[in-house]
Scaffold this active site. Structure first.
Site, PDB file in Angstrom:
ATOM      1  N   ALA A  25       0.855  -1.200   0.000  1.00 20.74           N
ATOM      2  CA  ALA A  25       0.000   0.000   0.000  1.00 20.74           C
ATOM      3  C   ALA A  25       0.884   1.240   0.000  1.00 20.74           C
ATOM      4  CB  ALA A  25      -0.922  -0.001   1.220  1.00 20.74           C
ATOM      5  N   ASP A  48       0.110  -4.565   3.939  1.00 20.96           N
ATOM      6  CA  ASP A  48       1.398  -3.862   3.943  1.00 20.96           C
ATOM      7  C   ASP A  48       1.956  -3.932   5.365  1.00 20.96           C
ATOM      8  OD1 ASP A  48       3.533  -1.854   3.894  1.00 20.96           O
ATOM      9  OD2 ASP A  48       2.664  -1.216   2.007  1.00 20.96           O
ATOM     10  N   ASN A  56       6.753   9.640   2.662  1.00 24.19           N
ATOM     11  CA  ASN A  56       5.812   9.014   1.732  1.00 24.19           C
ATOM     12  C   ASN A  56       4.799  10.009   1.190  1.00 24.19           C
ATOM     13  OD1 ASN A  56       5.544   6.316   4.114  1.00 24.19           O
ATOM     14  ND2 ASN A  56       6.942   6.451   2.374  1.00 24.19           N
ATOM     15  N   LYS A  72      -0.021   1.608   6.972  1.00 27.02           N
ATOM     16  CA  LYS A  72      -0.324   2.004   5.594  1.00 27.02           C
ATOM     17  C   LYS A  72      -1.587   1.318   5.095  1.00 27.02           C
ATOM     18  CE  LYS A  72       4.149   3.292   3.766  1.00 27.02           C
ATOM     19  NZ  LYS A  72       5.127   3.133   2.703  1.00 27.02           N
ATOM     20  N   CYS A 158       7.164 -17.209 -15.191  1.00 26.29           N
ATOM     21  CA  CYS A 158       6.923 -16.753 -13.827  1.00 26.29           C
ATOM     22  C   CYS A 158       7.960 -15.672 -13.501  1.00 26.29           C
ATOM     23  CB  CYS A 158       7.001 -17.909 -12.830  1.00 26.29           C
ATOM     24  SG  CYS A 158       8.672 -18.330 -12.294  1.00 26.29           S
ATOM     25  N   CYS A 173      14.539   1.399   5.961  1.00 28.79           N
ATOM     26  CA  CYS A 173      15.030   0.740   7.184  1.00 28.79           C
ATOM     27  C   CYS A 173      16.311  -0.049   6.924  1.00 28.79           C
ATOM     28  CB  CYS A 173      13.955  -0.137   7.814  1.00 28.79           C
ATOM     29  SG  CYS A 173      13.168  -1.259   6.681  1.00 28.79           S
ATOM     30  N   CYS A 374      13.028 -23.595 -15.622  1.00 30.10           N
ATOM     31  CA  CYS A 374      12.947 -22.664 -14.491  1.00 30.10           C
ATOM     32  C   CYS A 374      12.918 -23.465 -13.199  1.00 30.10           C
ATOM     33  CB  CYS A 374      11.678 -21.825 -14.600  1.00 30.10           C
ATOM     34  SG  CYS A 374      11.347 -20.814 -13.131  1.00 30.10           S
TER      35      CYS A 374
END
Lengths: 406, 182
Positions: A25, A48, A56, A72, A158, A173, A374
């Protein structure tokens, strides 16, 4: 044909009944949630793990200053409901990588849309959507560039079918609390220089991040701590720039704050160091090296040459609101194609900085089929490992695979 | 950007998006101009107008949420019709952005803006389709290009010395002026 806006009645009804999971979010997430609700989606879960930071606010427009410190996902839900009170939105202040969100959880959704900012979470959601066989719309932005693509098991590549270059942007962070690579320290040093001598920028804080979701025992802790530090009555955080100026740019004081006191503060956030080597604070008397090398020393990393430092420092990309807006629009358009049963019309779309020779900024490409070897999505997954057969025995190889330290 | 005064005409879905983007970017002032009322159609595409404000003038209904996006921007409201606005009114802006305008109005306003070097933008949406037009007159802009690293004078002559290297880590900003028809 009956129409609801530009949509056929059938598509409009499918939208309103579709169960949607939105992971993230933030920049893309806010724009996406707005688009979804206005387009007619009525059943959305948004997740989130983060709380709102003042940096932000210039692009995550569902958040205002009064929301700083709050979840958020929760605030995004409340703001989106204002545009559309009839929508059912569930907010999770949590990490999608939490084992509670298992395959059964994913299977309840018609469609999953990523609005993430890191490789680990994207890999995880990719694997969960493959396991649950739910279509996934993946997206990302960096500065002026953006991309949207569709992932459907057995039909398209994918997320991990092709090797990806290493991650170039990092969450705040990581830079402020838990750097683990030289590049994190180089970015920190660049921010520090700007904070001390350039223009103040909330996106480039260098002091410990008290709202780090990982530092809290419970995620609600992080929110409470971030909220507390914003209120008057004690722990009001002063900006690095203002603080440095108040000391008269005293080098000893600045050094001791950045490399001793801030590190000591980080050490009190003990959750961060349960699985990581704890940082070691320095004192002024130890100083001799440049800021980035010092930080690398603190976090026990290899030094980088001056050339490498310079080249990496150039790669810092600011976030741009309108890139997110464009990408969020494209995500919904791809979603409409999927819900109309037109998967073959889905595309990977690149948003470029400059028009191509045909004068296009938005460039669609047909989706590639899955990579047959894969290691994530193929029926017979394969990995190639190079090793010296003289030095590594089969027993050692087996042990290493079991311990996931390959 | 921080010193710009911008006029935005038309607060339907497209106008709301433009308003959001300009306000978040942080222009000095943005005037929201619209002479029409919010309809139920707006409820599906105009996220600045509260659902309780149907029937209100669109610009007025949008101003509160618009202002909350960025308290540092002066957000103003004008409920008149752009057709009736004077050249004096337009002259106070650095940039003008028209949505939901008929062609003759756009042409007339563009002519005036061009004569005063006011940046002109126009656009509209029709279901899945839309367009955007800009007339920026005479202006300079910068483009980021990869930096070319030339071989130094001490190098020997030979095929290698004539190759110009591109440094992938350095980019440089080049000033350009557009040509008509670019």
């Amino acid at each position: 044909m009956a129409l609801v806006g530009p949509l056929s009645r059938a598509l409009s009804e499918r939208l309103s009944r579709c169960r949607l999971l939105v992971v993230g979010a933030g920049g893309i997430g806010c724009e996406l949630l707005k688009n979804l609700v206005l387009a007619g989606f009525r059943d959305i879960e948004v997740m989130d793990l983060d709380t709102i930071d003042v940096s932000n606010l210039n692009r995550q427009f569902l958040f205002q200053k009064k929301h700083v410190g709050k979840s958020k996902a929760q605030v995004a839900k409340e703001s989106a409901l204002k545009f559309c009170p009839e929508a059912r939105i569930a907010a999770h202040h949590d990490s999608i990588m939490n084992p509670g969100y298992n395959v059964e959880f994913f299977r309840q959704f018609t469609l999953v849309m990523n609005a993430l900012d890191n490789r680990a979470a994207r890999n995880h959601v990719n694997r969960m959507c493959l396991a649950a066989d739910i279509p996934l719309i993946e997206s990302g932005t960096a500065g002026y560039l953006g991309q949207v693509t569709v992932i459907k098991k057995g039909v398209t590549e994918c997320y991990e079918c092709q090797p990806k270059p290493s991650q170039k942007t990092f969450p705040g962070c990581t830079i402020r609390n838990t750097p683990s690579e030289p590049i994190h320290c180089i970015v920190w040093a660049k921010y520090l220089f700007n904070q001390l001598f350039g223009e103040e920028d909330a996106d480039q804080e260098v002091s410990p991040d008290t709202a780090d979701p990982e530092a809290a025992w419970e995620l609600s802790d992080a929110a409470a701590r971030a909220g507390a530090s914003n209120e008057d009555g004690g722990i009001k955080r002063i900006s690095t720039k203002d603080w440095a100026r108040s000391t008269g740019y005293d080098p000893v004081k600045i050094f001791n704050k950045l490399f001793r006191d801030d590190i000591k503060y980080l050490l009190t956030m003990d959750q961060l160091w349960r699985k990581r080597k704890a940082p070691v604070p320095l004192d002024w008397v130890d100083v001799e090296k440049f800021a980035s090398n010092l930080r690398m020393h603190i976090f026990s990393m290899n030094m980088k040459s001056k050339f490498d430092v310079k080249s990496m420092a150039g790669n810092i990309i600011p976030a741009i609101a309108t890139t997110n807006a464009v990408i969020a629009g494209l995500i919904v358009l791809e979603g409409l194609k999927i819900l109309s049963g037109n998967l073959e019309q889905c595309r990977t779309i690149f948003l470029n900085k400059q028009p191509n020779p045909r004068k296009k900024l938005l460039v669609p490409c047909t989706l590639d089929p899955p990579n047959p070897s894969c290691y994530v999505c193929s029926i017979k997954p394969e990995v190639t490992v190079k090793l010296n057969t003289q030095k590594v025995s089969i027993q050692v190889l087996q042990d290493r695979v079991k311990q996931c330290v390959l | 950007l921080r010193g710009s005064r911008v006029l935005l005409v038309g607060l339907k879905g497209l106008g709301a998006e433009v308003a959001k983007n300009l306000i978040l970017a942080g222009v000095k002032a943005l005037t929201l101009l619209d002479h029409q009322q919010a309809t139920s159609e707006d409820a599906r595409s105009q996220f600045l107008i509260p659902t309780s404000s149907l029937g209100r003038n669109r610009a007025e209904a949008s101003v509160e949420r618009a202002q909350n996006l960025n308290p540092m921007v002066e957000v103003k409201v004008d409920t008149e019709n752009i057709k009736d606005k004077t050249q004096e009114f337009l002259a106070q802006y650095d940039a003008v952005c028209l949505t939901c305008c008929p062609r003759d109005v756009m042409v007339r306003i563009d002519q005036f803006c061009r004569s005063r070097n006011i940046k002109f933008f126009a656009g509209d949406v029709f279901g899945y389709h839309g367009y955007m037009f800009s007339d920026l007159g005479e202006h300079k802009f910068v483009e980021e290009k990869q930096k070319v690293v030339k071989v130094g004078p001490g190098e020997e002559d030979g095929p290698k010395a004539k190759k110009v290297k591109i440094d992938p880590n350095e980019t440089t900003l080049i000033k350009k002026v557009p040509e008509c028809g670019d």
